[in-house]
Motif scaffolding. Structure first.
Motif, PDB file in Angstrom:
ATOM      1  N   PHE A 157      -4.485  -7.883  12.553  1.00 41.69           N
ATOM      2  CA  PHE A 157      -5.284  -6.865  11.872  1.00 41.69           C
ATOM      3  C   PHE A 157      -4.654  -6.534  10.523  1.00 41.69           C
ATOM      4  O   PHE A 157      -5.341  -6.467   9.500  1.00 41.69           O
ATOM      5  CB  PHE A 157      -5.400  -5.623  12.759  1.00 41.69           C
ATOM      6  N   LEU A 158      -3.355  -6.336  10.507  1.00 37.29           N
ATOM      7  CA  LEU A 158      -2.676  -6.000   9.255  1.00 37.29           C
ATOM      8  C   LEU A 158      -2.758  -7.137   8.245  1.00 37.29           C
ATOM      9  O   LEU A 158      -2.901  -6.895   7.043  1.00 37.29           O
ATOM     10  CB  LEU A 158      -1.221  -5.608   9.522  1.00 37.29           C
ATOM     11  N   ARG A 159      -2.699  -8.383   8.710  1.00 36.97           N
ATOM     12  CA  ARG A 159      -2.860  -9.523   7.787  1.00 36.97           C
ATOM     13  C   ARG A 159      -4.256  -9.539   7.178  1.00 36.97           C
ATOM     14  O   ARG A 159      -4.438  -9.901   6.022  1.00 36.97           O
ATOM     15  CB  ARG A 159      -2.602 -10.848   8.511  1.00 36.97           C
ATOM     16  N   ALA A 160      -5.243  -9.151   7.967  1.00 37.24           N
ATOM     17  CA  ALA A 160      -6.632  -9.218   7.522  1.00 37.24           C
ATOM     18  C   ALA A 160      -7.077  -8.004   6.722  1.00 37.24           C
ATOM     19  O   ALA A 160      -8.022  -8.095   5.935  1.00 37.24           O
ATOM     20  CB  ALA A 160      -7.546  -9.394   8.739  1.00 37.24           C
ATOM     21  N   ILE A 161      -6.416  -6.874   6.900  1.00 40.38           N
ATOM     22  CA  ILE A 161      -6.957  -5.609   6.398  1.00 40.38           C
ATOM     23  C   ILE A 161      -7.177  -5.548   4.890  1.00 40.38           C
ATOM     24  O   ILE A 161      -8.197  -5.000   4.461  1.00 40.38           O
ATOM     25  CB  ILE A 161      -6.141  -4.394   6.932  1.00 40.38           C
ATOM     26  N   PRO A 162      -6.321  -6.100   4.031  1.00 41.49           N
ATOM     27  CA  PRO A 162      -6.639  -6.000   2.598  1.00 41.49           C
ATOM     28  C   PRO A 162      -7.976  -6.679   2.251  1.00 41.49           C
ATOM     29  O   PRO A 162      -8.788  -6.111   1.515  1.00 41.49           O
ATOM     30  CB  PRO A 162      -5.464  -6.694   1.908  1.00 41.49           C
ATOM     31  N   GLN A 208       6.781  -1.972   7.561  1.00 41.69           N
ATOM     32  CA  GLN A 208       7.348  -3.256   7.133  1.00 41.69           C
ATOM     33  C   GLN A 208       6.378  -4.088   6.285  1.00 41.69           C
ATOM     34  O   GLN A 208       6.724  -5.173   5.849  1.00 41.69           O
ATOM     35  CB  GLN A 208       7.742  -4.101   8.366  1.00 41.69           C
ATOM     36  N   GLU A 209       5.188  -3.584   6.076  1.00 39.79           N
ATOM     37  CA  GLU A 209       4.146  -4.377   5.427  1.00 39.79           C
ATOM     38  C   GLU A 209       4.239  -4.348   3.905  1.00 39.79           C
ATOM     39  O   GLU A 209       4.924  -3.520   3.320  1.00 39.79           O
ATOM     40  CB  GLU A 209       2.757  -3.895   5.868  1.00 39.79           C
ATOM     41  N   SER A 210       3.481  -5.255   3.298  1.00 40.98           N
ATOM     42  CA  SER A 210       3.423  -5.366   1.844  1.00 40.98           C
ATOM     43  C   SER A 210       2.711  -4.163   1.247  1.00 40.98           C
ATOM     44  O   SER A 210       1.986  -3.437   1.935  1.00 40.98           O
ATOM     45  CB  SER A 210       2.660  -6.642   1.455  1.00 40.98           C
ATOM     46  N   THR A 211       2.899  -3.984  -0.033  1.00 39.32           N
ATOM     47  CA  THR A 211       2.213  -2.911  -0.758  1.00 39.32           C
ATOM     48  C   THR A 211       0.707  -3.069  -0.622  1.00 39.32           C
ATOM     49  O   THR A 211      -0.012  -2.078  -0.446  1.00 39.32           O
ATOM     50  CB  THR A 211       2.632  -2.917  -2.242  1.00 39.32           C
ATOM     51  N   GLU A 212       0.220  -4.297  -0.674  1.00 42.24           N
ATOM     52  CA  GLU A 212      -1.217  -4.562  -0.565  1.00 42.24           C
ATOM     53  C   GLU A 212      -1.781  -4.030   0.762  1.00 42.24           C
ATOM     54  O   GLU A 212      -2.836  -3.395   0.795  1.00 42.24           O
ATOM     55  CB  GLU A 212      -1.472  -6.066  -0.682  1.00 42.24           C
ATOM     56  N   VAL A 213      -1.074  -4.265   1.849  1.00 39.29           N
ATOM     57  CA  VAL A 213      -1.504  -3.775   3.164  1.00 39.29           C
ATOM     58  C   VAL A 213      -1.433  -2.253   3.194  1.00 39.29           C
ATOM     59  O   VAL A 213      -2.361  -1.586   3.665  1.00 39.29           O
ATOM     60  CB  VAL A 213      -0.659  -4.403   4.297  1.00 39.29           C
ATOM     61  N   LYS A 214      -0.352  -1.696   2.688  1.00 38.28           N
ATOM     62  CA  LYS A 214      -0.186  -0.238   2.686  1.00 38.28           C
ATOM     63  C   LYS A 214      -1.285   0.439   1.870  1.00 38.28           C
ATOM     64  O   LYS A 214      -1.802   1.487   2.279  1.00 38.28           O
ATOM     65  CB  LYS A 214       1.191   0.136   2.159  1.00 38.28           C
ATOM     66  N   VAL A 215      -1.660  -0.135   0.751  1.00 35.82           N
ATOM     67  CA  VAL A 215      -2.728   0.433  -0.077  1.00 35.82           C
ATOM     68  C   VAL A 215      -4.056   0.406   0.682  1.00 35.82           C
ATOM     69  O   VAL A 215      -4.805   1.385   0.697  1.00 35.82           O
ATOM     70  CB  VAL A 215      -2.830  -0.310  -1.429  1.00 35.82           C
ATOM     71  N   ALA A 216      -4.349  -0.711   1.336  1.00 34.35           N
ATOM     72  CA  ALA A 216      -5.607  -0.836   2.087  1.00 34.35           C
ATOM     73  C   ALA A 216      -5.648   0.152   3.253  1.00 34.35           C
ATOM     74  O   ALA A 216      -6.667   0.822   3.463  1.00 34.35           O
ATOM     75  CB  ALA A 216      -5.783  -2.275   2.593  1.00 34.35           C
ATOM     76  N   LEU A 225      -2.228  10.822   9.881  1.00 31.23           N
ATOM     77  CA  LEU A 225      -1.052  11.308   9.154  1.00 31.23           C
ATOM     78  C   LEU A 225       0.198  10.444   9.386  1.00 31.23           C
ATOM     79  O   LEU A 225       0.856  10.068   8.409  1.00 31.23           O
ATOM     80  CB  LEU A 225      -0.770  12.773   9.494  1.00 31.23           C
ATOM     81  N   PRO A 226       0.544  10.063  10.611  1.00 32.94           N
ATOM     82  CA  PRO A 226       1.739   9.219  10.786  1.00 32.94           C
ATOM     83  C   PRO A 226       1.599   7.868  10.072  1.00 32.94           C
ATOM     84  O   PRO A 226       2.578   7.352   9.531  1.00 32.94           O
ATOM     85  CB  PRO A 226       1.829   9.024  12.307  1.00 32.94           C
ATOM     86  N   ILE A 227       0.391   7.327  10.042  1.00 34.00           N
ATOM     87  CA  ILE A 227       0.185   6.041   9.372  1.00 34.00           C
ATOM     88  C   ILE A 227       0.276   6.214   7.864  1.00 34.00           C
ATOM     89  O   ILE A 227       0.878   5.394   7.172  1.00 34.00           O
ATOM     90  CB  ILE A 227      -1.168   5.432   9.807  1.00 34.00           C
ATOM     91  N   LEU A 228      -0.313   7.305   7.352  1.00 32.59           N
ATOM     92  CA  LEU A 228      -0.210   7.572   5.924  1.00 32.59           C
ATOM     93  C   LEU A 228       1.246   7.747   5.497  1.00 32.59           C
ATOM     94  O   LEU A 228       1.665   7.219   4.453  1.00 32.59           O
ATOM     95  CB  LEU A 228      -1.037   8.820   5.558  1.00 32.59           C
ATOM     96  N   LEU A 229       2.016   8.445   6.297  1.00 27.41           N
ATOM     97  CA  LEU A 229       3.450   8.630   5.977  1.00 27.41           C
ATOM     98  C   LEU A 229       4.196   7.300   6.052  1.00 27.41           C
ATOM     99  O   LEU A 229       5.059   7.017   5.210  1.00 27.41           O
ATOM    100  CB  LEU A 229       4.077   9.655   6.926  1.00 27.41           C
ATOM    101  N   ALA A 230       3.877   6.481   7.021  1.00 25.71           N
ATOM    102  CA  ALA A 230       4.534   5.174   7.157  1.00 25.71           C
ATOM    103  C   ALA A 230       4.188   4.249   5.994  1.00 25.71           C
ATOM    104  O   ALA A 230       4.990   3.388   5.624  1.00 25.71           O
ATOM    105  CB  ALA A 230       4.137   4.518   8.477  1.00 25.71           C
ATOM    106  N   ALA A 231       3.012   4.434   5.423  1.00 30.83           N
ATOM    107  CA  ALA A 231       2.582   3.582   4.319  1.00 30.83           C
ATOM    108  C   ALA A 231       3.157   4.011   2.977  1.00 30.83           C
ATOM    109  O   ALA A 231       3.034   3.294   1.996  1.00 30.83           O
ATOM    110  CB  ALA A 231       1.053   3.569   4.246  1.00 30.83           C
ATOM    111  N   LYS A 232       3.788   5.181   2.928  1.00 25.95           N
ATOM    112  CA  LYS A 232       4.366   5.689   1.655  1.00 25.95           C
ATOM    113  C   LYS A 232       5.684   5.025   1.337  1.00 25.95           C
ATOM    114  O   LYS A 232       6.431   4.647   2.155  1.00 25.95           O
ATOM    115  CB  LYS A 232       4.537   7.201   1.703  1.00 25.95           C
TER     116      LYS A 232
END
Length: 151
Positions: A78-83, A116-124, A144-151
């Motif tokens: 899912f994370l690979r596909a999400i962007p 651990q993901e790329s900026t591209e995944v975190k932005v998406a 909220l936990p996902i948003l914090l993890a993506a920062k």
């Protein structure tokens, strides 16, 4: 089917069909792909989701097929596909993310993996979480936990 590649090609064709036989043809193509039990099929199945599809049933069949894999494997795919999915089919990307958010164990796994993901995944992921929160603020405690993890 002789190969997963051929099965995925047939799946891509089936997704583009319309009319009464479209869902049945898509379900058959999904069965052919799943027969390989190869995690490499998860991202292509998710990327086949289409916001313009005539029948939501067929799109949900794709999601259920992808979700049939172990959570660890599914969330990584899912994370690979999400962007790409967020760009091409934001409605279905949001639906998938909401389904993940509604399962505590899967949500916790996603939160750990996002760090651990790329900026591209975190932005998406951030964009999708924000869109979900705009439409339904009750998801805020789950995003909220996902948003914090993506920062």
């Amino acid at each position: 089917m002789e190969s997963l590649t051929e099965a995925l090609d047939q799946l891509g064709h089936a997704v583009r069909l319309s009319g009464e036989a479209a869902v049945k043809t898509l379900d058959s193509a999904i069965t052919d792909v799943l027969a390989f039990r190869d995690p490499a099929c998860i991202s292509p199945m998710l990327l086949a989701l289409n916001d313009e599809a005539e029948f939501d049933e067929g799109m949900f069949s794709l999601i259920h097929a992808a979700e049939s894999f172990d959570d660890d494997i599914y969330v990584r795919a899912f994370l690979r596909a999400i962007p790409n999915l967020q760009a091409t089919s934001p409605r279905w990307a949001s639906i998938i993310l909401m389904r993940v958010l509604n399962n505590q164990a899967t949500r916790d796994l996603l939160t750990r993996m996002v760090r651990q993901e790329s900026t591209e995944v975190k932005v998406a992921i951030t964009w999708l979480c924000e869109k979900i929160n705009e439409k339904n603020p009750t998801f805020l405690n789950k995003t909220l936990p996902i948003l914090l993890a993506a920062k």
